[in-house]
Motif scaffolding. Structure first.
Motif, PDB file in Angstrom:
ATOM      1  N   SER A  60     -47.688  -2.287   5.426  1.00 59.83           N
ATOM      2  CA  SER A  60     -48.718  -3.332   5.417  1.00 59.83           C
ATOM      3  C   SER A  60     -48.283  -4.476   6.326  1.00 59.83           C
ATOM      4  O   SER A  60     -47.118  -4.557   6.731  1.00 59.83           O
ATOM      5  N   GLY A  61     -49.222  -5.388   6.572  1.00 60.23           N
ATOM      6  CA  GLY A  61     -48.881  -6.564   7.367  1.00 60.23           C
ATOM      7  C   GLY A  61     -47.907  -7.476   6.654  1.00 60.23           C
ATOM      8  O   GLY A  61     -46.994  -8.045   7.268  1.00 60.23           O
ATOM      9  N   THR A  62     -48.097  -7.613   5.353  1.00 60.71           N
ATOM     10  CA  THR A  62     -47.181  -8.473   4.584  1.00 60.71           C
ATOM     11  C   THR A  62     -45.771  -7.887   4.591  1.00 60.71           C
ATOM     12  O   THR A  62     -44.790  -8.623   4.725  1.00 60.71           O
ATOM     13  N   LEU A  65     -44.092  -8.759   7.863  1.00 63.49           N
ATOM     14  CA  LEU A  65     -43.555 -10.127   7.855  1.00 63.49           C
ATOM     15  C   LEU A  65     -42.266 -10.182   7.042  1.00 63.49           C
ATOM     16  O   LEU A  65     -41.268 -10.769   7.457  1.00 63.49           O
ATOM     17  N   ALA A  87     -53.350 -20.197   6.585  1.00 62.88           N
ATOM     18  CA  ALA A  87     -53.474 -18.827   7.111  1.00 62.88           C
ATOM     19  C   ALA A  87     -53.491 -17.761   6.031  1.00 62.88           C
ATOM     20  O   ALA A  87     -53.090 -16.625   6.262  1.00 62.88           O
ATOM     21  N   TYR A  90     -50.118 -15.198   3.525  1.00 62.55           N
ATOM     22  CA  TYR A  90     -49.357 -13.949   3.669  1.00 62.55           C
ATOM     23  C   TYR A  90     -47.905 -14.210   4.070  1.00 62.55           C
ATOM     24  O   TYR A  90     -46.986 -13.601   3.531  1.00 62.55           O
ATOM     25  N   THR A 133     -49.344 -17.834  13.011  1.00 60.76           N
ATOM     26  CA  THR A 133     -50.474 -16.934  12.736  1.00 60.76           C
ATOM     27  C   THR A 133     -51.593 -17.217  13.725  1.00 60.76           C
ATOM     28  O   THR A 133     -52.063 -18.357  13.811  1.00 60.76           O
ATOM     29  N   ASP A 159     -47.741 -13.668  13.764  1.00 57.52           N
ATOM     30  CA  ASP A 159     -48.530 -12.860  12.838  1.00 57.52           C
ATOM     31  C   ASP A 159     -49.844 -12.527  13.548  1.00 57.52           C
ATOM     32  O   ASP A 159     -50.728 -13.378  13.689  1.00 57.52           O
ATOM     33  N   ALA A 161     -52.051 -10.182  12.688  1.00 58.66           N
ATOM     34  CA  ALA A 161     -52.921  -9.371  11.824  1.00 58.66           C
ATOM     35  C   ALA A 161     -54.386  -9.526  12.198  1.00 58.66           C
ATOM     36  O   ALA A 161     -55.168  -8.585  12.072  1.00 58.66           O
ATOM     37  N   GLN A 162     -54.769 -10.718  12.658  1.00 57.21           N
ATOM     38  CA  GLN A 162     -56.173 -10.967  12.991  1.00 57.21           C
ATOM     39  C   GLN A 162     -56.414 -10.934  14.491  1.00 57.21           C
ATOM     40  O   GLN A 162     -57.531 -11.181  14.937  1.00 57.21           O
ATOM     41  N   SER A 183     -51.272  -6.073  10.766  1.00 55.71           N
ATOM     42  CA  SER A 183     -51.809  -5.417   9.578  1.00 55.71           C
ATOM     43  C   SER A 183     -52.929  -4.497  10.027  1.00 55.71           C
ATOM     44  O   SER A 183     -53.730  -4.858  10.892  1.00 55.71           O
ATOM     45  N   TYR A 185     -54.987  -3.228   7.615  1.00 58.21           N
ATOM     46  CA  TYR A 185     -55.916  -3.260   6.488  1.00 58.21           C
ATOM     47  C   TYR A 185     -57.315  -2.933   7.039  1.00 58.21           C
ATOM     48  O   TYR A 185     -57.645  -3.341   8.158  1.00 58.21           O
ATOM     49  N   LYS A 188     -59.430  -5.326   9.310  1.00 61.86           N
ATOM     50  CA  LYS A 188     -58.899  -5.970  10.515  1.00 61.86           C
ATOM     51  C   LYS A 188     -59.527  -5.347  11.763  1.00 61.86           C
ATOM     52  O   LYS A 188     -60.117  -4.274  11.699  1.00 61.86           O
ATOM     53  N   GLY A 196     -51.700  -0.369   6.073  1.00 60.59           N
ATOM     54  CA  GLY A 196     -50.764  -0.062   7.140  1.00 60.59           C
ATOM     55  C   GLY A 196     -50.355  -1.336   7.841  1.00 60.59           C
ATOM     56  O   GLY A 196     -51.007  -2.375   7.693  1.00 60.59           O
ATOM     57  N   TYR A 311     -59.643 -20.098   4.381  1.00 60.74           N
ATOM     58  CA  TYR A 311     -59.218 -19.745   3.032  1.00 60.74           C
ATOM     59  C   TYR A 311     -59.361 -20.982   2.176  1.00 60.74           C
ATOM     60  O   TYR A 311     -59.072 -22.067   2.696  1.00 60.74           O
TER      61      TYR A 311
HETATM   62  C1  LIG Z   1     -54.480  -9.451   6.423  1.00 65.16           C
HETATM   63  C2  LIG Z   1     -53.440 -10.387   6.867  1.00 65.16           C
HETATM   64  C3  LIG Z   1     -52.086 -10.219   6.523  1.00 65.16           C
HETATM   65  C4  LIG Z   1     -51.628  -9.235   5.510  1.00 65.16           C
HETATM   66  O1  LIG Z   1     -51.819  -7.916   5.816  1.00 65.16           O
HETATM   67  P1  LIG Z   1     -51.769  -6.820   4.654  1.00 65.16           P
HETATM   68  O2  LIG Z   1     -51.775  -5.546   5.439  1.00 65.16           O
HETATM   69  O3  LIG Z   1     -52.962  -6.982   3.793  1.00 65.16           O
HETATM   70  O4  LIG Z   1     -50.496  -7.005   3.911  1.00 65.16           O
HETATM   71  C5  LIG Z   1     -51.153 -11.066   7.062  1.00 65.16           C
HETATM   72  N1  LIG Z   1     -51.518 -12.076   7.863  1.00 65.16           N
HETATM   73  C6  LIG Z   1     -52.799 -12.294   8.197  1.00 65.16           C
HETATM   74  C7  LIG Z   1     -53.124 -13.428   9.103  1.00 65.16           C
HETATM   75  C8  LIG Z   1     -53.804 -11.467   7.709  1.00 65.16           C
HETATM   76  O5  LIG Z   1     -55.075 -11.693   8.046  1.00 65.16           O
END
Ligand SMILES: *Cc1c(COP(=O)(O)O)cnc(C)c1O
Length: 364
Positions: A60-62, A65, A87, A90, A133, A159, A161-162, A183, A185, A188, A196, A311
């Motif tokens: 996962s993304g978390t 990190l 952000a 996470y 992020t 980060d 993820a986005q 991430s 997810y 995304k 993943g 958020y």
């Molecule tokens: C979704 C997200 C994460 C976490 O990813 P996961 O795969 O859900 O653990 C981390 N950072 C940001 C900015 C995200 O949007």
């Protein structure tokens, strides 16, 4: 009246349905389900896409990190992570899981990403890493932050993820700092059909550390070389799905920017839809800054348009982290938490759906 949804993963599946069915069937038939050929190929393809030497698949993304922060902390005696409070928490969750302390810096009003000047004031010799992020899909101020961190000898972690594919000059998100995390997810921009994530870096040692940490701390099979290891693997099915989707992510990112451009042109007066123009923005979320968020949300809901707040609670006010914060206010982050509202944004939105969202915006 049907609702215009925030996202529709079924439509995203159908966009590549045949290829996704074929790819997943190949995995099922192949009999190799974890860390096999799909995973190895995806790691190479992601590294090439980002423009770095190594990509390391994780669960996962978390996790990405957490493993990167654990690996960086193992290299030094430092214990503090500097990050933003707007952000989604996470990085804060990951830093706590890695046994590290948090120090929150405010973000820039222009980017809603970490402000280099704020970070500079908070840097000291306890800082393990600065985590930037790229929020909502917009690349942060990578030039200033990379320079600042390099001068301070502190690794910059992105980060992403986005922000998969967000570019500045010849480089893409994840290639500006010491490491980047992703991430996959499902919602995304590059989404799997489950969880993943990945860590990318040019640093061989860091890549090796994360590879050990993601699999029990093994230095080789059944030999546990380092402590703090865990199980965090990206499976073959997800890797196969991601290999189908990676080549199309750039085109789909452009489509997201088009959606946001439509919203900006709708003529809203009491909400300001944030721009997503150019390669540095991949339009992950269409975010409006509202004068009166509740009123905007009510009007959207009445017209059958979904919306969501990314958020609502900044990290320094979260019950889990408030004790770690020194009480400083973070005005830009707090203001975003009070006024940001996300609108539907995904590549398969229909003209009719876009028109419906724009029609409400034009009344706000
Ligand atoms: C979704 C997200 C994460 C976490 O990813 P996961 O795969 O859900 O653990 C981390 N950072 C940001 C900015 C995200 O949007």
């Amino acid at each position: 009246m049907s609702t215009v949804p925030m996202n529709d993963l079924r439509r995203a599946f159908d966009a590549d349905g045949d290829a996704l069915r074929a790819a997943t069937l190949e995995v099922l038939d192949g009999g190799w389900y974890v860390h096999g050929p799909q995973h190895a190929a995806f790691e190479q393809e992601l590294a090439a896409f980002v423009g770095v030497e190594h990509a390391v698949g994780v669960a996962s993304g978390t996790d990405g990190l957490e493993l990167v922060l654990t690996a960086l902390a193992a290299r030094c005696r430092r214990r503090t992570v500097i990050t933003a409070a707007n952000a989604g928490g996470y990085t804060s969750v990951a830093a706590c899981q890695s046994g590290l302390n948090l120090r929150f810096a405010d973000v820039s009003p222009d980017t809603l990403c970490l402000d280099a000047g704020e970070v500079e004031r908070l840097l000291d010799d306890d800082v393990v890493a600065v985590v930037l992020t790229h929020i909502y899909g917009r690349l942060g101020d990578v030039d200033s932050l990379a320079k600042l961190c390099a001068e301070a000898g502190v690794p910059l972690v992105e980060d992403c993820a986005q922000a998969v594919g967000a570019a500045h000059g010849k480089r893409r998100a994840g290639a500006f700092g010491a490491a980047g995390t992703f991430s996959f997810y499902p919602t995304k921009n590059l989404g799997a059909l489950g969880d993943g994530g990945a860590v990318v870096t040019d640093d061989h040692e860091l890549a090796d550390s994360v590879r050990r940490l993601r699999q029990y701390g093994w230095s080789s099979k059944y030999k546990i070389g380092v402590p703090d290891g865990r199980n965090s693997r990206l499976d073959e099915l997800q890797a196969a799905v991601l290999r189908v989707r990676l080549p199309r992510v750039t085109e789909r990112n452009a489509r997201r920017r088009d959606v946001i451009a439509r919203y900006r042109a709708a003529g809203a007066r009491s909400v300001q839809v944030l721009a997503a123009e150019g390669e540095h923005h991949v339009g992950h979320l269409a975010v409006a800054i509202c004068r009166d968020r509740e009123a905007a949300q009510t009007a959207l809901a009445a017209a059958g348009v979904a919306s969501e707040v990314h958020y609502p609670v900044p990290d320094h006010w979260q019950p889990a982290f408030v004790a770690q914060h020194d009480g400083r206010s973070l005005p830009v982050s707090e203001d975003a938490a009070n006024r940001a509202l996300s609108l539907p944004c995904f590549p398969e939105m229909t003209e009719h759906e876009l028109d419906r969202v724009c029609a409400v915006l034009s009344t706000l």
